[in-house]
Design a protein around this motif. Structure first.
Motif, PDB file in Angstrom:
ATOM      1  N   VAL A 238       0.834  -1.207   0.000  1.00 55.02           N
ATOM      2  CA  VAL A 238       0.000   0.000   0.000  1.00 55.02           C
ATOM      3  C   VAL A 238       0.865   1.252   0.000  1.00 55.02           C
ATOM      4  N   GLY A 239       2.174   1.071   0.011  1.00 56.05           N
ATOM      5  CA  GLY A 239       3.091   2.197   0.008  1.00 56.05           C
ATOM      6  C   GLY A 239       4.520   1.702  -0.001  1.00 56.05           C
ATOM      7  N   ALA A 240       5.445   2.640   0.076  1.00 53.39           N
ATOM      8  CA  ALA A 240       6.868   2.289   0.071  1.00 53.39           C
ATOM      9  C   ALA A 240       7.651   3.463   0.635  1.00 53.39           C
ATOM     10  N   LEU A 241       8.891   3.189   1.007  1.00 57.45           N
ATOM     11  CA  LEU A 241       9.775   4.255   1.445  1.00 57.45           C
ATOM     12  C   LEU A 241      11.186   3.972   0.972  1.00 57.45           C
ATOM     13  N   ALA A 242      11.950   5.054   0.813  1.00 58.98           N
ATOM     14  CA  ALA A 242      13.349   4.970   0.392  1.00 58.98           C
ATOM     15  C   ALA A 242      14.065   6.175   0.969  1.00 58.98           C
ATOM     16  N   GLY A 243      15.342   5.994   1.265  1.00 58.75           N
ATOM     17  CA  GLY A 243      16.104   7.093   1.835  1.00 58.75           C
ATOM     18  C   GLY A 243      15.538   7.537   3.168  1.00 58.75           C
ATOM     19  N   GLU A 244      15.710   8.820   3.466  1.00 63.06           N
ATOM     20  CA  GLU A 244      15.220   9.359   4.729  1.00 63.06           C
ATOM     21  C   GLU A 244      13.923  10.133   4.560  1.00 63.06           C
ATOM     22  N   GLY A 245      13.372  10.095   3.357  1.00 65.26           N
ATOM     23  CA  GLY A 245      12.148  10.843   3.099  1.00 65.26           C
ATOM     24  C   GLY A 245      10.928  10.187   3.714  1.00 65.26           C
ATOM     25  N   PRO A 246       9.790  10.888   3.683  1.00 66.88           N
ATOM     26  CA  PRO A 246       8.551  10.319   4.222  1.00 66.88           C
ATOM     27  C   PRO A 246       8.059   9.174   3.360  1.00 66.88           C
ATOM     28  N   PRO A 247       7.247   8.286   3.917  1.00 64.14           N
ATOM     29  CA  PRO A 247       6.709   7.187   3.112  1.00 64.14           C
ATOM     30  C   PRO A 247       5.776   7.707   2.030  1.00 64.14           C
ATOM     31  N   LEU A 248       5.725   6.956   0.951  1.00 64.39           N
ATOM     32  CA  LEU A 248       4.827   7.270  -0.155  1.00 64.39           C
ATOM     33  C   LEU A 248       3.711   6.240  -0.147  1.00 64.39           C
ATOM     34  N   PHE A 249       2.481   6.699   0.038  1.00 67.64           N
ATOM     35  CA  PHE A 249       1.342   5.783   0.101  1.00 67.64           C
ATOM     36  C   PHE A 249       0.506   5.873  -1.169  1.00 67.64           C
ATOM     37  N   ASP A 250      -0.112   4.750  -1.510  1.00 70.10           N
ATOM     38  CA  ASP A 250      -1.082   4.696  -2.598  1.00 70.10           C
ATOM     39  C   ASP A 250      -2.433   5.071  -2.002  1.00 70.10           C
ATOM     40  N   GLY A 251      -2.850   6.311  -2.256  1.00 70.19           N
ATOM     41  CA  GLY A 251      -4.080   6.804  -1.642  1.00 70.19           C
ATOM     42  C   GLY A 251      -5.293   5.975  -1.990  1.00 70.19           C
ATOM     43  N   ARG A 252      -5.342   5.468  -3.223  1.00 70.11           N
ATOM     44  CA  ARG A 252      -6.492   4.661  -3.623  1.00 70.11           C
ATOM     45  C   ARG A 252      -6.547   3.369  -2.830  1.00 70.11           C
TER      46      ARG A 252
END
Length: 217
Positions: A71-85
């Motif tokens: 339902v999402g992913a993360l990389a590096g030190e950034g915030p997680p990226l979520f699939d809003g749908r």
């Protein structure tokens, strides 16, 4: 068409990338492979481009009831990226997933340390960065990885994958300066179906491949 294995897929991908390099589109290239499956692919590309090879560790965030359902992913030190749908369909919120995000971030850091052996991450600013994976199904993990790299200021950002679902390729084309993907079959069901040998890549192979690539340069 099927690839024999990831190494052969990497050699096929290296041909159009070499053409881009000769045309002046890939200056000071750096190859960043998504472990684990992207590393053997990236090693072949790095060899042909005479470029350094490193890893770009990204982690899928799975649904609580099914960790394999991303339902999402993360990389590096950034915030997680979520699939809003996906969150909306499953009735989930980012807040509910916070503990799972922290576990995946801890695993991400552990793998970075394991694969690099204490080496710092390579600098990407003002370089042409080629992000490599062995294929794209949904593309959510690759999108998180690409955005993490983009935030660091590369001169050019290229995504190179041997095979992709048409939907993932279309979505990720907007995230990069160029997408190199020779095969986007309409009958896509999974990355593994397009390889004769899709054996799992282990941590030891990742480390050995990185060391061999560095020694060759």
């Amino acid at each position: 068409m099927r690839y024999h294995d990831r190494r052969q897929a990497g050699r096929r991908l290296a041909e159009p990338l070499r053409d881009l390099q000769l045309g002046g589109e890939l200056e000071r290239p750096l190859v960043l492979a998504l472990p684990r499956g992207g590393v053997p692919v990236g090693a072949e590309i790095a060899r042909v481009l005479h470029a350094p090879l490193d890893v770009l560790v990204a982690r899928k965030i799975g649904a609580p009831f099914n960790p394999e359902l991303g339902v999402g992913a993360l990389a590096g030190e950034g915030p997680p990226l979520f699939d809003g749908r996906s969150l909306a369909v499953l009735g989930l919120t980012a807040e509910e997933l916070a503990p799972r995000v922290e576990r995946e971030r801890a695993e991400l850091r552990r793998r970075e340390e394991l694969y690099r052996g204490g080496r710092p991450a390579p600098g990407v600013r003002d370089r042409s960065v080629v992000v490599v994976d062995d294929g794209l199904a949904t593309g959510v993990t690759a999108r998180a990885a690409l955005r993490a790299v983009r935030a660091l200021g590369p001169a050019r950002l290229v995504l190179a994958v041997p095979v992709s679902s048409p939907q993932a390729a279309a979505a990720l084309e907007r995230e990069v300066d160029r997408l190199v993907c020779p095969y986007r079959p309409a009958a896509f069901q999974g990355v593994g179906q397009w390889y004769e040998d899709f054996s799992q890549v282990g941590d030891d192979e990742v480390v050995a491949t990185l060391r061999a690539s560095a020694a060759a340069r």
